[in-house]
Design an enzyme around this catalytic site. Structure first.
Site, PDB file in Angstrom:
ATOM      1  N   HIS A  86       0.836  -1.218   0.000  1.00 44.98           N
ATOM      2  CA  HIS A  86       0.000   0.000   0.000  1.00 44.98           C
ATOM      3  C   HIS A  86       0.868   1.265   0.000  1.00 44.98           C
ATOM      4  CE1 HIS A  86      -3.882  -2.079   0.912  1.00 44.98           C
ATOM      5  NE2 HIS A  86      -3.078  -2.967   1.443  1.00 44.98           N
ATOM      6  N   ASN A 159     -10.228  -2.811   2.710  1.00 44.98           N
ATOM      7  CA  ASN A 159      -9.968  -2.817   1.267  1.00 44.98           C
ATOM      8  C   ASN A 159     -11.264  -2.578   0.510  1.00 44.98           C
ATOM      9  OD1 ASN A 159      -7.215  -3.305   1.343  1.00 44.98           O
ATOM     10  ND2 ASN A 159      -7.401  -5.507   1.095  1.00 44.98           N
TER      11      ASN A 159
END
Ligand code: HDE
Length: 702
Positions: A86, A159
């Site tokens: 990420h 997510n």
């Protein structure tokens, strides 16, 4: 000249670009008249920031030049390690507003009072690419929310996909190593289309459900604003009596779901690698605040025991049709950070940040994450005091005896830095207000095991595929074909097709055929025979959850000199009435003179504003303009791509030669809207509410 802005009384002024002249003379005058003198980090005023200290004009620089050394030293240390996953992300501030009290289920303060507003910070991200990678990678998107509650920070680190690749955190390093660039060659960047990833996946059947999601259009969202978020794991709510209710968190975008086409994603990455960043920035800066509704799936132990799959298995979801998510509040993003590094880069999300009234389940992925997120902050932010950084600090009162360490900014006063103490000083624990874990009874042998109840790897992958509309199923087949076509080792491709045989034979046959696999492999061995009886879940489809509105979207209008000014005005007002925006694309960015002699400012030149940046397009060209543009590749691509990506295209009669030259039949389908009829402008905007005419796709054969 306007006064240089100052921040928070800090003497470090942000000065105008024109001040960086060679001799610095002008800088002195302006700075002194503004009262803002450039200083070292120690506060010492600087006399010359243009030249280092030398012995003679052509002589060596002297070590004594402390200002030079400090400046270079600090610059050398500007980078901190990027997130191991990420790394590429973009954040914004906002607030969460509670709808009604949820006291029945949780004692979390944030859910006690209707209309309570809690400050929030959200960071969206891709997973695989490094910090400077492009936004439209085929990838999972992170959706991490930090809620600054009155009882401490609560991070829902989720997510945009409700399931995960693996079931046990111990596999995470392998999974991430496999998807990231291969270690010997250091490519491909931000892409799963390579041998290592598919090798790992094809040897990890538990990833099949997630793979269906990642091959679907969920992995190429049009905007952060148009995607869902999921907490993924099962958590617990605990009420005042410490009674537990299981809970799963879903964020639903107010503007509905939308993704782009793969061919479009590839082109967006070239045209605007910051497409998602720019989109969020523009939306918030223009006051169109993105919004999501938080919905919770609540269930008890009986439901968990009777549900088809183990609720502790993060590769499974509970279909919304089986357990309806209840709306509990809304999240609004209304402010961009002042400084990307200070806030978006330094924000430290941690799954273990939960307030009293929220608790964990035994999901082995969540258990592992609760270790990882604290650990990673130490490495990234350089010490144990990262909660002293404003973006990470709670916004409620906090008191503890932790002290010292690198960069300690908040230091205790007084004598007692321990408890219990005899002086009645300092904070004390509170059994009533403090965090209490659910007192679950745990027993068993100490073993390295995977629960039997986690063994079905295909049924929900099949359910996901069966819940998609035909265009969405086609996209999954195309994505699998594309990704596996980049895999150089044939046995990996075949192994993947063997898994697809357990999900949907038609899909397996299509992919095998497109990959040129001559003999269809046997279905992969399955620990549990995949089920056929799971009802399709429309909630899993993007197309079935479209917004039925064009609000928040963007029309690109290609104009030329002599464009119909009145028509452009009508178009603009119809688009704006819908809550959408319009951007003008012209041969020169300076703009064009319209039919009535007025000047139309452009936002892009044609090369810089390809149609992939827009949700729909209009061609408002004059006869001469259209003729001229037929000779320009960028103009032909503008039209051909918009058509191939199934966008709605409005056009004036004069624009037809450009359509034809681009190979587009002006009467091809209902997505081609002739603006000759005055009512057509309204019709165009109305059609755009469907977002795309996927029916065209079969004819285009992208
Ligand atoms: Fe993460 N993950 N993760 N993850 N994750 C990180 O934490 C980890 C997982 C997610 O915008 C890291 O601060 C392990 C699932 C997001 O800053 C790290 C496992 C989900 C973000 C980490 C998982 C996520 C991260 C890297 C397997 C969805 C970005 C830097 C058990 C529910 C947050 C950092 C941001 C970031 C570990 C699996 C979401 C290394 C060990 C499942 C959105 O700690």
């Amino acid at each position: 000249m306007a006064k240089a802005p100052r921040r928070n009384g800090n003497t470090a002024a942000i000065h105008d670009q024109t001040l960086t002249r060679g001799d610095g003379g002008e800088l002195h005058q302006r700075a002194e008249s503004d009262g803002a003198v450039l200083t070292t980090a120690q506060g010492g005023p600087v006399s010359d920031d243009q030249n280092s200290l030398k012995i003679g004009p052509r002589g060596p620089t002297v070590l004594e030049d402390f200002h030079f050394r400090e400046k270079i030293f600090h610059f050398d240390h500007e980078r901190i390690p990027e997130r191991v996953v990420h790394a590429r992300g973009y954040g914004a501030h906002g607030y969460f507003e509670t709808y009604d009290s949820l006291a029945k289920y949780t004692r979390a303060d944030i859910f006690q009072r209707a209309r309570e507003k809690t400050p929030a910070f959200v960071r969206f991200s891709t997973v695989a690419g490094s910090k400077g990678s492009f936004d439209l990678a085929r990838d999972v998107r992170g959706f991490a929310v930090k809620l600054y509650t009155k009882e401490g920070n609560w991070d829902i680190v989720g997510n945009n996909i409700p399931v995960f690749f693996i079931q046990d955190a111990i596999k995470f390093p392998d999974m991430v190593h496999a998807v990231k660039e291969e270690p010997d060659r250091a490519f491909p960047q931000a892409q799963s289309a390579h041998d290592n990833f598919w090798d790992f996946i094809s040897l990890t059947p538990e990833s099949m459900h997630m793979i269906m999601w990642v091959m679907s259009d969920r992995a190429i969202p049009r905007s952060f604003r148009f995607m869902e978020g999921f907490g993924v794991h099962t958590f617990r709510f605990l009420n005042a009596k410490d009674e537990s209710t299981f809970v799963k968190f879903h964020w639903k975008p107010k503007f509905g779901l939308q993704s782009v086409a793969w061919n479009e994603a590839v082109k967006i990455n070239g045209a605007d690698p910051d497409f998602h960043r720019r989109d969020l920035w523009q939306a918030i800066q223009s006051g169109n605040f993105p919004e999501w509704e938080l919905r919770v799936q609540l269930f008890d132990q009986d439901f968990a025991d009777s549900f088809d799959f183990d609720v502790l298995d993060a590769t499974k979801l509970i279909p919304e049709e089986v357990l309806e998510p209840i709306p509990v509040g809304r999240l609004v993003l209304d402010r961009m950070p002042d400084n990307f590094f200070a806030e978006t880069e330094q924000v430290a999300f941690m799954t273990q940040n939960v307030p009293p009234g929220v608790d964990f389940s035994n999901d082995p992925l969540l258990q592992g994450r609760n270790f990882s997120y604290l650990d990673t902050q130490l490495k990234r932010l350089g010490g144990p005091n990262f909660t002293h950084i404003p973006i990470n600090a709670p916004k409620c009162p906090f008191n503890h005896f932790q002290q010292d360490g690198h960069m300690a900014m908040r230091n205790p006063v007084g004598r007692t830095n321990y408890q219990p103490n005899s002086f009645d000083e300092g904070p004390r624990e509170s059994p009533q207000r403090g965090f209490r874990s659910f007192a679950d009874a745990e027993a068993g042998q100490k073993l390295r095991l995977r629960a039997e109840s986690f063994a079905d790897h295909y049924s929900q992958a099949r359910q996901f595929f069966n819940s998609q509309t035909p265009p969405e199923q086609r996209h999954i087949a195309m994505a699998l074909t594309f990704e596996l076509s980049k895999v150089e080792t044939p046995v990996i491709r075949e192994r993947m097709v063997a898994h697809l045989m357990n999900i949907d034979e038609g899909l397996a046959v299509t992919v095998a055929d497109r990959l040129g696999i001559k003999e269809l492999p046997r279905p992969a061995d399955a620990a549990i025979v995949p089920r056929n009886d799971l009802a399709p879940s429309p909630a899993l489809s993007i197309i079935q959850n479209g917004p039925e509105s064009f609000a928040g979207r963007k029309v690109g209008v290609l104009v030329s000199a002599g464009a119909d000014a009145a028509l452009l005005k009508r178009l603009q007002s119809a688009v704006e009435k819908e809550g959408a925006t319009m951007e003008v694309v012209a041969p020169k960015v300076g703009g064009v003179e319209a039919s009535d002699g007025s000047w139309i400012e452009a936002r892009h030149m044609i090369d810089g504003g390809p149609s992939v940046l827009f949700d729909a397009v209009a061609l408002v060209l004059s006869d001469e303009g259209a003729q001229r543009l037929t000779g320009e590749a960028a103009a032909r691509d503008f039209v051909a791509d918009a058509f191939a990506h199934c966008k709605f295209i409005a056009f004036t009669a004069a624009s037809v030669p450009l359509l034809q030259k681009a190979g587009v039949d002006p009467k091809a389908d209902e997505g081609m809207i002739d603006l000759t009829d005055p009512k057509a402008v309204a019709g165009f905007v109305e059609s755009c509410r469907k977002l795309r005419l996927w029916g065209r796709e079969m004819a285009v054969k992208l």
